[in-house]
Design an enzyme around this catalytic site. Structure first.
Site, PDB file in Angstrom:
ATOM      1  N   TYR A  52      45.609  29.863 -16.302  1.00 49.25           N
ATOM      2  CA  TYR A  52      45.410  30.796 -15.180  1.00 49.25           C
ATOM      3  C   TYR A  52      46.726  31.509 -14.889  1.00 49.25           C
ATOM      4  O   TYR A  52      47.773  30.864 -14.835  1.00 49.25           O
ATOM      5  CB  TYR A  52      44.968  30.029 -13.924  1.00 49.25           C
ATOM      6  CG  TYR A  52      43.524  30.326 -13.570  1.00 49.25           C
ATOM      7  CD1 TYR A  52      43.131  31.626 -13.290  1.00 49.25           C
ATOM      8  CD2 TYR A  52      42.570  29.311 -13.518  1.00 49.25           C
ATOM      9  CE1 TYR A  52      41.811  31.918 -12.983  1.00 49.25           C
ATOM     10  CE2 TYR A  52      41.252  29.595 -13.210  1.00 49.25           C
ATOM     11  CZ  TYR A  52      40.881  30.907 -12.947  1.00 49.25           C
ATOM     12  OH  TYR A  52      39.583  31.200 -12.648  1.00 49.25           O
ATOM     13  N   GLU A  54      47.043  34.440 -12.371  1.00 51.59           N
ATOM     14  CA  GLU A  54      46.811  35.540 -11.416  1.00 51.59           C
ATOM     15  C   GLU A  54      48.136  36.145 -10.994  1.00 51.59           C
ATOM     16  O   GLU A  54      49.114  35.437 -10.766  1.00 51.59           O
ATOM     17  CB  GLU A  54      46.034  35.014 -10.199  1.00 51.59           C
ATOM     18  CG  GLU A  54      44.576  34.818 -10.523  1.00 51.59           C
ATOM     19  CD  GLU A  54      43.767  34.226  -9.384  1.00 51.59           C
ATOM     20  OE1 GLU A  54      44.275  34.179  -8.256  1.00 51.59           O
ATOM     21  OE2 GLU A  54      42.630  33.806  -9.658  1.00 51.59           O
ATOM     22  N   ASP A 198      38.830  58.814 -20.160  1.00 49.82           N
ATOM     23  CA  ASP A 198      38.300  57.578 -20.734  1.00 49.82           C
ATOM     24  C   ASP A 198      38.281  57.789 -22.248  1.00 49.82           C
ATOM     25  O   ASP A 198      37.400  58.455 -22.792  1.00 49.82           O
ATOM     26  CB  ASP A 198      36.877  57.365 -20.189  1.00 49.82           C
ATOM     27  CG  ASP A 198      36.197  56.136 -20.778  1.00 49.82           C
ATOM     28  OD1 ASP A 198      36.638  55.656 -21.841  1.00 49.82           O
ATOM     29  OD2 ASP A 198      35.203  55.674 -20.181  1.00 49.82           O
ATOM     30  N   THR A 224      39.029  51.110 -23.763  1.00 57.99           N
ATOM     31  CA  THR A 224      38.727  49.759 -24.211  1.00 57.99           C
ATOM     32  C   THR A 224      39.620  49.511 -25.432  1.00 57.99           C
ATOM     33  O   THR A 224      40.168  50.448 -26.020  1.00 57.99           O
ATOM     34  CB  THR A 224      37.246  49.596 -24.603  1.00 57.99           C
ATOM     35  OG1 THR A 224      36.901  50.653 -25.503  1.00 57.99           O
ATOM     36  CG2 THR A 224      36.344  49.641 -23.406  1.00 57.99           C
ATOM     37  N   LYS A 227      37.325  49.238 -29.866  1.00 56.02           N
ATOM     38  CA  LYS A 227      36.563  50.209 -30.655  1.00 56.02           C
ATOM     39  C   LYS A 227      37.457  50.696 -31.801  1.00 56.02           C
ATOM     40  O   LYS A 227      37.872  49.897 -32.623  1.00 56.02           O
ATOM     41  CB  LYS A 227      36.044  51.319 -29.743  1.00 56.02           C
ATOM     42  CG  LYS A 227      35.094  50.798 -28.647  1.00 56.02           C
ATOM     43  CD  LYS A 227      34.463  51.920 -27.870  1.00 56.02           C
ATOM     44  CE  LYS A 227      33.429  51.426 -26.882  1.00 56.02           C
ATOM     45  NZ  LYS A 227      33.991  51.099 -25.551  1.00 56.02           N
ATOM     46  N   ARG A 233      37.957  42.460 -27.509  1.00 58.64           N
ATOM     47  CA  ARG A 233      37.210  43.079 -26.411  1.00 58.64           C
ATOM     48  C   ARG A 233      38.091  43.071 -25.175  1.00 58.64           C
ATOM     49  O   ARG A 233      38.709  42.062 -24.842  1.00 58.64           O
ATOM     50  CB  ARG A 233      35.927  42.294 -26.129  1.00 58.64           C
ATOM     51  CG  ARG A 233      35.005  42.246 -27.305  1.00 58.64           C
ATOM     52  CD  ARG A 233      33.600  41.907 -26.892  1.00 58.64           C
ATOM     53  NE  ARG A 233      32.921  43.105 -26.484  1.00 58.64           N
ATOM     54  CZ  ARG A 233      32.325  43.939 -27.352  1.00 58.64           C
ATOM     55  NH1 ARG A 233      32.327  43.700 -28.639  1.00 58.64           N
ATOM     56  NH2 ARG A 233      31.727  45.019 -26.902  1.00 58.64           N
TER      57      ARG A 233
HETATM   58  N1  DSN Z   1      28.781  50.436 -25.028  1.00 57.71           N
HETATM   59  C1  DSN Z   1      29.829  51.336 -25.457  1.00 57.71           C
HETATM   60  C2  DSN Z   1      29.400  52.202 -26.582  1.00 57.71           C
HETATM   61  O1  DSN Z   1      28.690  51.714 -27.434  1.00 57.71           O
HETATM   62  O2  DSN Z   1      29.792  53.353 -26.647  1.00 57.71           O
HETATM   63  C3  DSN Z   1      30.378  52.130 -24.333  1.00 57.71           C
HETATM   64  O3  DSN Z   1      30.695  51.271 -23.302  1.00 57.71           O
END
Ligand code: DSN
Length: 415
Positions: A52, A54, A198, A224, A227, A233
């Site tokens: 932990y 925080e 984003d 994120t 990707k 993740r």
């Molecule tokens: N779920 C993602 C996507 O597949 O683009 C976006 O959050």
């Protein structure tokens, strides 16, 4: 693999094993998916999950942070270096919490915000009426040009002048074209709006230098990490120094509790990988593969939204193929080609069975597939969609798909 899970929990192990086989033996075209390195996998499955922490490095609410602070600082410094950001927060659990934290930091409930319509390529956190973003804020939605499929920047400008939003959100999940960040920022400045990007889908292409970055212009940029960026993740938020305190307070304690330090370690490793010269080659090849796959699909009569791609992502409108997105996805699943059904701009059909399919090339590029393989994939897709009810035909395509996939290993999967 996974010997302890195998002994302790055979039922769960069986599903994991099958998922490994599926990932290894199939062509992964979901544009938001990828295969992380073994080093990232090790971090995600490490003892760091036990801790932990925080707070932030140097200002924690629990003891025993001397090693965790080193790890989180590495992730922060590497994120800043990779994107040229003034400030980075690496704690967001994923994209939706990161976007929510940004809104919580910089908006009051009820404020007007502009975002792209979901069926034009936006995201649920960009103002979908039934989502938190759409309920807590007054989202108004711009769209793409119906004829061209490109963003209509004049519409964005007119809407911004009329509605005077507090924030303009740019960056999308199903938009295949490059984005004019500079123009977005000029519009935001003219109406006194905060600019928020984003870049979850394209962060790897931006880090690899093959797409323009919004970071020099925009007030806040989030992505994120799993990707095109090819990390675990999770998500990060980057911003200009003047927003740093508000963003940090909104992430913790505003929205989240203890950060997931095993994921943060994975992010640090992924950012180090993205700073290597090979990452630029990977990013460039993603774009080449997407362009090639798009051209090969067009040769076979597929109609693409915006007629192609500048990125990793392709959106096909199947109306002329006489098959719905759902049935096409099912036929492709049957041959081991994974992608997702998707709405197209102004889709007359429902999101559960829309008119389109969305695909992308990050995962296949990570495996080392190139233009030659894109041609084969387009051919299989065409055959599977034309023979979607012919099980024998689908079975024989599946065998061809598997034979090709066995030539391209996936990091961390041994079967
Ligand atoms: N779920 C993602 C996507 O597949 O683009 C976006 O959050």
């Amino acid at each position: 693999m996974y010997d302890h899970i195998k002994n302790q929990d055979p039922e769960l192990f069986e599903a994991m094993k099958k998922e490994g086989e599926r990932q290894m033996e199939g062509v992964e075209l979901i544009p938001s998916e990828n295969y992380v390195s073994e080093a990232v996998l090790e971090a995600c499955g490490s003892i760091l999950t036990n801790k932990y922490s925080e707070g932030y490095p140097g200002k924690r609410y629990y003891g025993g942070q001397e090693n965790i602070d080193v790890i989180e600082n590495l992730a922060i410094e590497r994120a800043k270096e990779l994107f040229g950001a003034e400030h980075a927060n690496v704690q967001p659990y994923s994209g939706s919490p990161a976007n929510t934290a940004i809104y919580f930091a910089l908006l009051e409930f009820g404020d007007t915000v502009m975002g792209l319509k979901l069926d034009h390529g936006g995201h649920i956190t960009h103002g979908l009426p039934i989502a938190f973003s759409g309920k807590a804020y007054n989202f108004i939605q711009y769209g793409v040009n119906e004829e061209t499929g490109y963003l209509d920047m004049d519409e964005v400008y007119e809407m911004a002048k009329e509605q005077r939003p507090k924030m303009i959100v740019a960056g999308f999940t199903a938009y295949p074209r490059d984005i004019d960040w500079k123009r977005f920022k000029e519009i935001a400045d003219e109406v006194g709006a905060i600019s928020m990007a984003d870049i979850s889908h394209t962060a790897g292409l931006i880090a690899g230098g093959v797409l323009e970055s919004p970071v020099p212009y925009f007030d806040v940029v989030m992505t994120t990490t799993h990707k095109t960026l090819r990390g675990p993740r999770g998500a990060i938020i980057m911003c200009k120094e003047k927003f740093a305190k508000d963003i940090d307070r909104a992430v913790f304690p505003g929205l989240q509790g203890g950060p997931h330090e095993h994921a943060i370690a994975g992010k640090a490793i992924a950012f180090k990988e993205a700073l290597q010269p090979e990452f630029k080659e990977y990013a460039l090849q993603i774009k080449k593969n997407a362009h090639h796959l798009a051209e090969e699909l067009k040769k076979r009569g597929f109609k693409l939204v915006s007629d192609g791609t500048d990125t990793h992502l392709i959106l096909a409108d199947l109306t002329n193929k006489d098959i719905s997105g759902k049935l096409a996805q099912n036929a492709l699943d049957a041959v081991g080609i994974t992608l997702n059904k998707n709405t197209i701009p102004n889709d007359p059909r429902s999101p559960f069975d829309p008119s389109g399919i969305r695909m992308g090339t990050p995962a296949v590029t990570t495996r080392g597939m190139r233009e030659g393989e894109m041609e084969k994939i387009a051919e299989w897709m065409d055959r599977a969609i034309q023979n979607s009810e012919d099980q024998n035909n689908l079975n024989s395509i599946k065998e061809e798909v598997e034979a090709m996939c066995h030539q391209f290993p996936v990091p961390g999967i041994k079967i």
